[in-house]
Scaffold this active site. Structure first.
Site, mmCIF file in Angstrom:
data_model
loop_
_atom_site.group_PDB
_atom_site.id
_atom_site.type_symbol
_atom_site.label_atom_id
_atom_site.label_comp_id
_atom_site.label_asym_id
_atom_site.label_seq_id
_atom_site.Cartn_x
_atom_site.Cartn_y
_atom_site.Cartn_z
ATOM 1 N N ASP A 237 -91.841 38.130 -0.884
ATOM 2 C CA ASP A 237 -90.498 38.630 -1.152
ATOM 3 C C ASP A 237 -90.665 40.077 -1.626
ATOM 4 O O ASP A 237 -91.774 40.524 -1.921
ATOM 5 C CB ASP A 237 -89.775 37.752 -2.193
ATOM 6 C CG ASP A 237 -88.261 37.949 -2.123
ATOM 7 O OD1 ASP A 237 -87.809 38.949 -1.509
ATOM 8 O OD2 ASP A 237 -87.516 37.109 -2.670
HETATM 9 C C1 BGC Z 1 -84.444 38.716 -1.629
HETATM 10 C C2 BGC Z 1 -84.901 38.192 -0.274
HETATM 11 C C3 BGC Z 1 -84.494 39.157 0.804
HETATM 12 C C4 BGC Z 1 -85.110 40.513 0.489
HETATM 13 C C5 BGC Z 1 -84.845 41.571 1.537
HETATM 14 C C6 BGC Z 1 -84.880 40.146 -1.863
HETATM 15 O O1 BGC Z 1 -84.225 40.661 -2.977
HETATM 16 O O2 BGC Z 1 -84.935 37.873 -2.632
HETATM 17 O O3 BGC Z 1 -84.340 36.926 -0.045
HETATM 18 O O4 BGC Z 1 -84.877 38.704 2.058
HETATM 19 O O5 BGC Z 1 -84.590 40.968 -0.764
HETATM 20 O O6 BGC Z 1 -83.517 41.949 1.578
#
Ligand code: BGC
Length: 681
Positions: free
Chosen positions: A246
């Site tokens: 993540d």
């Molecule tokens: C989230 C993810 C997401 C990523 C990219 C993060 O803050 O937890 O689920 O895919 O951002 O946008």
């Protein structure tokens, strides 16, 4: 794309693996090291020398997230001019309709293709453990079986367009309170029975990628934990695809590389140390090769090296909007309907509409935010149905409330990633509801939220309660159609809604003295200490908890009213195929005995009467949605397998079937069981 079926055919694992090996052999060490960190926040890095293109990834929790920051830059070709705003995933789960899940995801995939998006950062389906979790709207509720069935079709629908699915977030990521600092302490049986089934289903449906979670699991950050990635995901779940982090979620380059992780997003941060670690001999080039190879192979499986943009014309958008509407129509849950207050008939002369969301669309925020187009506000939709009988009053006085034929009071929460929200509604909204229900028994409360809210103080007095989730751009049309009786509600809760937050197994998760906050506090988060969350309930999650502890929730899992009534009958359970094929066949009938066409989701739960380790009172193992005209019958047949009767044995780390007596429960909700049969297996 295969022109005849309009379906994407992926490359085989072997073919893609061979291509990856060839390319890897041509890459320099510098190219390899650069490749394992994301590029410009949302890209897999291109290698022009080898004709490997940049690959864009975006979020699409409730429709494709458009990145405003790309406007006017050379990345604007990745910006769709519009994307359909769908009901949020917890609403999708409330449909209990796997075919809708396929179509919903396929529509998102089609929009991805039009936006040059190769990889979708989803679906996300962390378990609903805490009603306060800011991301519940992005997920699919509390039951592993329901989540698994919906995710399987989601992945197939999405990938039928050639868009890669990324299953997220692995694992036990169930709060957004300083999400990089929560340490989930969970045993392996619980992980396998409650948290993993949808991951397994997504992997089996062909998803080539998994995103690790922000939190720690049993003491180590998921994205750099060998136990999480190598042992749980790769070994126990049999996943051999691409693992990505993540965004900004790993801290120690050596651990990341040795954990089985492949790609750090949004950029190499911990992995900046890779060249030094190589020089010092702490890691080997083979480790980097494994990472690069996994990224490449996943891209080659989905043919992202050759992908062409496919236009998504007006007819596509019309189709997608219809899919969004059909999802909302089946997602809305009617929780209460005293004296058949709904649908509002001709006799209701004056309909007073009030509350926060009469003129504003409630939706979830963060990476999930989607603006949509043709957005419909509730007040307009009610006027369309009820014409000038509708009267909007932001602050009605007592006499206006008393003299109205019915009052529609809209309330809700606007949930987001990066923080949790209170179970209770904001004070002014509670107050407004109480004033409405006190002064008019024909008050319909419409709740727009991403998860459960506290209704204890007013639910008894409300005439009707509609749980509308976040319905996307057409959700309010569906709400108005349900109030007018054009659509018969059929959504069923994919969660239990507790009376008080303290009833929930997740209560007590916040560190001592902590207070909930709103907004992104990423700088503050860095200074926060790691805090432990003990999943003491074990496998007794959701309704399994409330049933074991005999704490009745306010509204149980699987519950939702209809404007018609269904009768269940003729349960027959065949076990003669069990020894040979491991199959139990369940047959029963449902009849619509009311006056309206309606949809009923019949739920099949199993109960193990005696077992060597404690098991839940009931576990969902089957469901089916019947569409029935008044007076019509339907015969339902559901097959259960040996695995459905098994539990995870932590000793030999596998599913285990224990012979004995089981009860098959068939019902309209987890609480409303209509038919039962004991069987010996
Ligand atoms: C989230 C993810 C997401 C990523 C990219 C993060 O803050 O937890 O689920 O895919 O951002 O946008």
């Amino acid at each position: 794309m295969n022109k005849k079926t309009n379906k994407f055919i992926p490359r085989s694992y072997r073919q893609a693996g061979k291509k990856a090996e060839l390319m890897l052999a041509s890459m320099t060490t510098e190219e390899k090291i650069a490749f394992i960190g994301g590029d410009r926040s949302f890209f897999i890095r291109p290698i022009p020398r080898l004709n490997f293109p940049e690959i864009y990834m975006t979020d699409a929790t409730q429709g494709v997230h458009i990145r405003e920051s790309f406007a006017g830059t050379d990345l604007s070709k990745y910006q769709l001019s519009s994307s359909t705003s769908f009901p949020c995933p917890i609403a999708l789960a409330s449909t209990w309709n796997t075919e809708i899940s396929y179509r919903y995801a396929r529509a998102i995939g089609e929009e991805c293709r039009a936006g040059n998006i190769g990889i979708l950062l989803g679906p996300g389906f962390n378990n609903y453990r805490i009603s306060q979790c800011g991301r519940n709207f992005e997920y699919f509720g509390e039951d592993p079986f329901l989540r698994a069935k919906m995710i399987s079709e989601y992945v197939k629908g999405l990938q039928s367009t050639g868009t890669m699915a990324v299953l997220k977030h692995f694992t036990a990521n169930n709060t957004d309170y300083f999400r990089r600092k929560s340490n989930s302490i969970v045993d392996e049986r619980t992980l396998n029975e409650i948290y993993f089934p949808p991951f397994k289903a997504g992997i089996e449906a062909g998803a080539p990628a998994v995103m690790t979670a922000y939190n720690l699991l049993n003491g180590e950050w998921c994205g750099q934990s060998k136990y999480v990635i190598d042992e749980l995901l790769r070994k126990q779940l049999g996943f051999n695809g691409l693992v990505m982090t993540d965004w900004w979620s790993v801290y120690d380059g050596e651990k990341v590389i040795k954990s089985g992780q492949d790609l750090e997003m949004p950029a190499a941060s911990a992995l900046k140390d890779a060249p030094r670690l190589l020089d010092e001999g702490k890691i080997k080039i083979e480790d980097i090769d494994r990472m690069v190879g996994n990224i490449l192979r996943a891209c080659f499986i989905m043919k992202l090296d050759k992908r062409r943009k496919t236009m998504c014309g007006k007819n596509y958008y019309e189709k997608h909007e219809l899919t969004a509407l059909q999802t909302a129509r089946e997602a809305i849950v009617l929780l209460k309907n005293d004296k058949n207050l709904l649908p509002l008939g001709k006799r209701t002369k004056k309909i007073l509409v009030t509350g926060e969301y009469a003129k504003k669309i409630a939706m979830g925020g963060g990476s999930a935010a989607v603006k949509g187009y043709n957005n419909r506000i509730l007040l307009d939709e009610l006027k369309r149905e009820f014409k000038d009988r509708v009267m909007y009053l932001p602050e009605p006085d007592i006499s206006q409330l008393k003299t109205a034929g019915a009052v529609i009071c809209t309330v809700g929460t606007e949930d987001s990633e990066a923080w949790d929200r209170p179970f209770e509604l904001p004070g002014e909204q509670e107050k407004k509801i109480k004033t409405c229900v006190k002064n008019n028994p024909n008050t319909v409360i419409i709740v727009f939220s991403g998860g459960g809210i506290r209704m204890t103080d007013w639910h008894k007095k409300a005439g009707a309660i509609i749980y509308a989730w976040y319905g996307g751009q057409t959700g309010n049309k569906a709400v108005a159609e349900i109030i007018a009786g054009k659509i018969n509600p059929s959504g069923k809760l994919p969660i239990s809604i507790e009376k008080e937050f303290k009833d929930s197994p997740g209560c007590g998760y916040l560190p001592k003295g902590a207070e909930l906050y709103t907004g992104w506090h990423e700088e503050q988060e860095k200074g926060e200490p790691v805090y432990d969350i003990h999943y003491k309930e074990g496998v007794f999650a959701g309704y399994r908890w409330y049933e074991k502890k005999k704490i009745p929730p306010l509204y149980p899992f699987g519950f939702g009213f209809s404007y018609t009534s269904f009768v269940y009958s003729a349960l027959a359970v065949k076990t003669d195929m069990f020894l040979k094929k491991g199959i139990v066949e369940i047959n029963f009938k449902i009849k619509n005995i009311g006056k309206r066409y309606g949809l009923e989701t019949a739920q099949i739960y199993i109960q193990d009467l005696r077992s060597s380790i404690p098991r839940p009172v009931k576990e969902l193992k089957g469901f089916t949605k019947a569409r029935l005209a008044p007076g019509k019958n339907k015969s339902i047949r559901v097959e259960l397998t040996k695995k459905d009767f098994s539990f995870w044995n932590p000793e030999n780390k596998n599913w285990f079937f224990e012979a004995g007596t089981f009860v098959i429960h068939v019902g309209s909700s987890s609480k409303d069981i209509r038919l039962k049969k004991r069987i010996k297996l």
